[in-house]
Design an enzyme around this catalytic site. Structure first.
Site, PDB file in Angstrom:
ATOM      1  N   HIS A 219      -0.928  27.973  -6.765  1.00 11.99           N
ATOM      2  CA  HIS A 219      -0.713  29.392  -6.503  1.00 11.99           C
ATOM      3  C   HIS A 219      -0.889  30.268  -7.745  1.00 11.99           C
ATOM      4  O   HIS A 219      -0.929  31.488  -7.627  1.00 11.99           O
ATOM      5  CB  HIS A 219       0.685  29.609  -5.906  1.00 11.99           C
ATOM      6  CG  HIS A 219       0.751  29.304  -4.442  1.00 11.99           C
ATOM      7  ND1 HIS A 219       0.611  28.029  -3.947  1.00 11.99           N
ATOM      8  CD2 HIS A 219       0.921  30.109  -3.358  1.00 11.99           C
ATOM      9  CE1 HIS A 219       0.702  28.064  -2.630  1.00 11.99           C
ATOM     10  NE2 HIS A 219       0.894  29.301  -2.241  1.00 11.99           N
ATOM     11  N   SER A 223      -6.609  29.434  -4.738  1.00 15.35           N
ATOM     12  CA  SER A 223      -7.444  28.349  -4.218  1.00 15.35           C
ATOM     13  C   SER A 223      -8.872  28.475  -4.710  1.00 15.35           C
ATOM     14  O   SER A 223      -9.400  29.580  -4.889  1.00 15.35           O
ATOM     15  CB  SER A 223      -7.436  28.367  -2.681  1.00 15.35           C
ATOM     16  OG  SER A 223      -6.136  28.148  -2.180  1.00 15.35           O
ATOM     17  N   LYS A 247      -6.483  27.284  11.308  1.00 22.05           N
ATOM     18  CA  LYS A 247      -7.491  26.286  10.956  1.00 22.05           C
ATOM     19  C   LYS A 247      -6.833  24.951  10.609  1.00 22.05           C
ATOM     20  O   LYS A 247      -7.293  23.882  11.024  1.00 22.05           O
ATOM     21  CB  LYS A 247      -8.313  26.787   9.775  1.00 22.05           C
ATOM     22  CG  LYS A 247      -9.675  26.116   9.627  1.00 22.05           C
ATOM     23  CD  LYS A 247     -10.559  26.899   8.683  1.00 22.05           C
ATOM     24  CE  LYS A 247     -11.980  26.397   8.722  1.00 22.05           C
ATOM     25  NZ  LYS A 247     -12.891  27.225   7.904  1.00 22.05           N
ATOM     26  N   ASP A 248      -5.728  25.018   9.851  1.00 13.40           N
ATOM     27  CA  ASP A 248      -4.988  23.792   9.544  1.00 13.40           C
ATOM     28  C   ASP A 248      -4.395  23.179  10.805  1.00 13.40           C
ATOM     29  O   ASP A 248      -4.303  21.950  10.925  1.00 13.40           O
ATOM     30  CB  ASP A 248      -3.862  24.093   8.540  1.00 13.40           C
ATOM     31  CG  ASP A 248      -4.375  24.245   7.114  1.00 13.40           C
ATOM     32  OD1 ASP A 248      -5.516  23.842   6.856  1.00 13.40           O
ATOM     33  OD2 ASP A 248      -3.619  24.769   6.275  1.00 13.40           O
ATOM     34  N   GLU A 291      -4.465  -4.527   0.302  1.00 15.75           N
ATOM     35  CA  GLU A 291      -4.820  -3.599   1.372  1.00 15.75           C
ATOM     36  C   GLU A 291      -6.158  -2.935   1.058  1.00 15.75           C
ATOM     37  O   GLU A 291      -6.583  -2.835  -0.100  1.00 15.75           O
ATOM     38  CB  GLU A 291      -3.735  -2.524   1.527  1.00 15.75           C
ATOM     39  CG  GLU A 291      -2.443  -3.036   2.157  1.00 15.75           C
ATOM     40  CD  GLU A 291      -2.540  -3.127   3.670  1.00 15.75           C
ATOM     41  OE1 GLU A 291      -3.544  -3.646   4.163  1.00 15.75           O
ATOM     42  OE2 GLU A 291      -1.604  -2.680   4.349  1.00 15.75           O
TER      43      GLU A 291
END
Length: 425
Positions: A219, A223, A247-248, A291
């Site tokens: 912040h 972005s 959108k998220d 893994e």
């Protein structure tokens, strides 16, 4: 980042005014993920993966807390306690599979998030701290996942702990002491289980704390965006809510659909069948593998097969494995190109595609039988991995002629949709 045109929180209800004066939590949320946080108007769906990583972490914490209520960190009954969870605890099978599948989904999201950062240059100034904190999160994730893999106390859990911690013994003078300190003894046993269980429970909350710092650091400069061009005015931004919350939300729906499909239909597709066999210290599995999300680094670890410069091959493997991750810390200074996004760096984009293929080759080599052919594939892929960051990236950054950048984010958006460009302020 302080935007003069950002909206400010103004509580209207008496209760909200009272709360805002004493604990401005609504104001904080409004400024952090609400209409008070302007973001570039051209963010694509690759910017969803940060929020998805947060959701994946919450899933892991919630399921992990409940699983911990029924798990016993004791070598004699650890495997049986996991079976008890699967068979006797109400919805225990769902919780256990959600936790195991959630770990894989978490890594898929984070690897995609890292790939987006590499492609769009999100690690470049002034966002170096965001990237560095992200690498710290990645390291903590790997430590947490490794310890969690040991807890079911199956064959692959036991021998994975034996092999991976055994590599620390290659460190001169202090290596064996470090190994004993990690395990709490000379071999994986009750002490190792208790240590790994305790840390596996604690580290997700440490990850959560670093994520808060990660978002805080985000912040400050604001972005990044696909063009790599900084915001030049109000016309380049939109409020985070409702545009990117919607959108998220769509991205979250896709994520949960895929997660549910794997969880209910193929819960063991990303696991190893040997881990459903109780740990047996006198029966070594035919092929010990970690893994899937560790396989590229495991391939680098195995790539050194001969001693070199008076140091044993095992030590070179350990140094290379840790170095392959620590190398990411220096990425903002290895890439000296003034252009952020690979969309405008055609030469570098080609090498990024090669790097992706290389990482996939490392993953294959890490999980494949250690035949001569597979060892050579791993060695060649390991050499290219380090060459990409230490040789190719600095040279391409200095010599590449990037394409012309748009004057502003708005110009790039409008030109993409065939509209007349608006002059930048």
């Amino acid at each position: 980042m302080s935007f003069p045109w950002a909206k400010h929180y103004e509580p209207k209800a008496p209760l909200m005014k009272w709360l805002d004066d004493r604990l401005p939590l609504p104001r904080f949320i409004f400024d952090a993920v609400g209409a008070g946080y302007p973001v570039p108007r051209n963010l694509n769906y690759f910017w969803n993966f940060g929020a998805l990583a947060g959701v994946a972490l919450v899933i892991q914490i919630v399921t992990g807390i409940v699983l911990a209520m029924h798990y016993a960190a004791n070598g004699a009954i650890a495997f049986d306690s996991v079976e008890h969870i699967m068979r006797d605890v109400n919805s225990g099978w769902l919780l256990r599979y959600a936790h195991a599948t959630g770990a894989s989904m978490f890594f898929i999201v984070v690897y995609t998030h890292i790939g987006r950062g590499l492609y769009y240059g999100s690690y470049k100034a002034p966002r170096e701290m965001i990237w560095l904190l992200g690498v710290v999160i990645f390291l903590l994730m790997m430590a947490t996942a490794f310890m969690g893999y040991v807890l079911p106390w199956g064959q692959m859990s036991f021998w994975g702990a034996q092999v991976i911690t055994g590599f620390f013994s290659a460190i001169p003078l202090v290596g064996e002491s470090i190994r004993i300190w990690l395990l709490g003894g000379f071999a994986p046993d009750d002490a190792a289980l208790n240590r790994f269980f305790s840390l596996h429970y604690l580290l997700p909350f440490v990850i959560l704390g670093v994520i808060i710092l990660h978002v805080w650091a985000l912040h400050i400069p604001g972005s990044s965006n696909p063009t790599g061009v900084e915001v030049k005015g109000e016309q380049d931004t939109v409020p985070f809510h409702p545009y990117y919350t919607a959108k998220d939300g769509f991205g979250l729906g896709v994520f949960l659909t895929i997660f549910a499909f794997i969880l209910f239909f193929y819960p063991n597709v990303l696991g190893h069948p040997d881990n459903y066999i109780p740990a047996n210290p006198i029966s070594t599995p035919a092929h010990i593998v970690p893994e899937w999300y560790f396989l590229p680094f495991y391939a680098i670890l195995k790539s050194f097969t001969v001693d070199f410069l008076l140091l044993p091959a095992k030590l070179w493997g350990v140094l290379a494995m840790f170095g392959s991750i620590l190398l990411l810390f220096f990425l903002p200074w290895l890439d000296t190109s003034p252009v952020r996004s690979s969309s405008f760096r055609p030469t570098y984009r080609v090498f990024l595609v090669i790097l992706l293929v290389d990482v996939l080759a490392l993953g294959y080599a890490g999980g494949a039988e250690p035949t001569a052919r597979n060892v050579i594939i791993g060695q060649v892929a390991a050499i290219y991995y380090f060459a990409h960051f230490l040789i190719i990236l600095p040279i391409v950054s200095a010599m590449e002629a990037p394409r012309k950048l748009p004057n502003s984010i708005t110009e790039a958006v409008l030109s993409k949709h065939g509209a007349a460009a608006v002059p930048a302020e």
